[in-house]
Design an enzyme around this catalytic site. Sequence first.
Site, PDB file in Angstrom:
ATOM      1  N   SER A  44       0.807  -1.229   0.000  1.00 42.61           N
ATOM      2  CA  SER A  44       0.000   0.000   0.000  1.00 42.61           C
ATOM      3  C   SER A  44       0.838   1.277   0.000  1.00 42.61           C
ATOM      4  O   SER A  44       0.332   2.340  -0.344  1.00 42.61           O
ATOM      5  CB  SER A  44      -0.925   0.010   1.220  1.00 42.61           C
ATOM      6  N   ASP A 342      -3.322   7.848   8.290  1.00 41.86           N
ATOM      7  CA  ASP A 342      -4.493   7.098   8.776  1.00 41.86           C
ATOM      8  C   ASP A 342      -4.174   6.040   9.828  1.00 41.86           C
ATOM      9  O   ASP A 342      -5.014   5.204  10.124  1.00 41.86           O
ATOM     10  CB  ASP A 342      -5.216   6.454   7.583  1.00 41.86           C
ATOM     11  N   HIS A 345      -0.525   4.504   6.962  1.00 40.89           N
ATOM     12  CA  HIS A 345       0.038   5.134   5.765  1.00 40.89           C
ATOM     13  C   HIS A 345       0.382   6.587   6.034  1.00 40.89           C
ATOM     14  O   HIS A 345      -0.197   7.224   6.916  1.00 40.89           O
ATOM     15  CB  HIS A 345      -0.960   4.981   4.626  1.00 40.89           C
TER      16      HIS A 345
END
Length: 379
Positions: A44, A342, A345
């Site tokens: 990610s 978040d 990330h």
Amino acid sequence: MMCHTSNALLLPIFFLFLTASFSNAAPNATYSGYFSKIYAFGDSFTDTGNTRSSSGPRFFRQVSQSPYGTTYFHHPTNRYSDGRLVIDFLANALSLPFLPPYLNRSADFSHGANFAVAGSTAIDHDFFVKNNVTLNITPQSLGTQLIWFDKFLQEKGCRKAKSPECIMAMKDALFWVGEIGVNDYAYTLASTVPSSTVQVLAVTKVMTSLQALLQKGAKYIVVQGLPLAGCLPLTLFLTPANDRDSFGCSASGNQVIQAHNSVLQSKIQELRKQYPKAFISYADYASAHRTVMMNPASFGLKETLTTCCGSGGPPYNFQPFATCGSPSASVCEDPTKYVNWDGVHLTEAMYGVVSDMLLRRGYCRPSFDQLLQSKKRIF
Ligand SMILES: *[C@@H]1O[C@H](CO)[C@@H](O)[C@H](O)[C@H]1NC(C)=O
Ligand SMILES: *[C@@H]1O[C@H](CO)[C@@H](O)[C@H](O)[C@H]1NC(C)=O
Ligand SMILES: *[C@@H]1O[C@H](CO)[C@@H](O)[C@H](O)[C@H]1NC(C)=O
């Protein structure tokens, strides 16, 4: 006394300038003309849209919704950030368009493709299944990404190494292997699998994947080390308050990361000997992160351990079942002051700072400049 007063007046002005220039420290396009395409791999931290929010990383399934993407794109793009990632700043620095996710079959892949997928592990999925680690984990691994890459090459008519089609596909390509392995440790945290086993298997998988790319003709490769996962609000939420280092990060978490990175680097050194014609640079994400933790203000940042987007308030503003994008979560006023977006990330601001450090301030070893110098310009 006079002197003192004028210093006191001048310093804040000076720092204003300094922070202003750093918070926009995104590398700009002074590296154009070296590469015509990028092939990227990772999780990610590098995924520009291969993820499907229904099957992406647990706790972060609102990636297709606002406020993801709010900063630069002004709409959600399935990137796990408020804006751009390191791979976006890299594309920009090389004067290439943003790298499209491989799974978007209508995208234009003439300047490369991004195979990174959120939640991906380095180790093959089978290993997790065999060890009963199946709860909500992403089935894709680095192995999946290499299969996708093979399919991609075949679609370009590249089936045999050194065929004209393969030479075309590899020519002037930069391979960017984004961080991969943090998920392997995260998924096995509450299992019987020791982190030492994860380290051996994950590093081995990265090395065999790099060998596969080199066999196919990759010449310029940047391999990112793991980021300081011990400094992520999710990790801090999960670890006891007595497990803290001088930055307030999880000491045990960062030890695992350091150990992994140091083994990874020594294996990369062996690989360089096996492939002396290739240029393989190690991107030291953890050191970049640590430098920021030591003095965030000098990079225009302020909050290092609190999410910009989340819920629960201080100290971490993170709750796993009310994460960014869920109704009870809220967004900070100024994401450019936050390292973390978040809970896992990072913000565009932090990714911009890290990109600048990797590409321009020697946090790639050998440096990114040296990599470019070893490459003939194409225009
Ligand atoms: C681009 O990079 C150059 C050289 O590093 C710098 O002087 C210039 O200010 C940068 N421009 C922008 C818009 O960041
Ligand atoms: C796929 O790529 C096309 C062409 O760039 C773009 O218009 C479209 O929005 C993309 N689809 C998704 C789901 O991102
Ligand atoms: C996985 O779970 C099954 C059923 O509970 C058990 O028999 C098996 O020993 C477990 N395997 C491992 C590696 O923990």
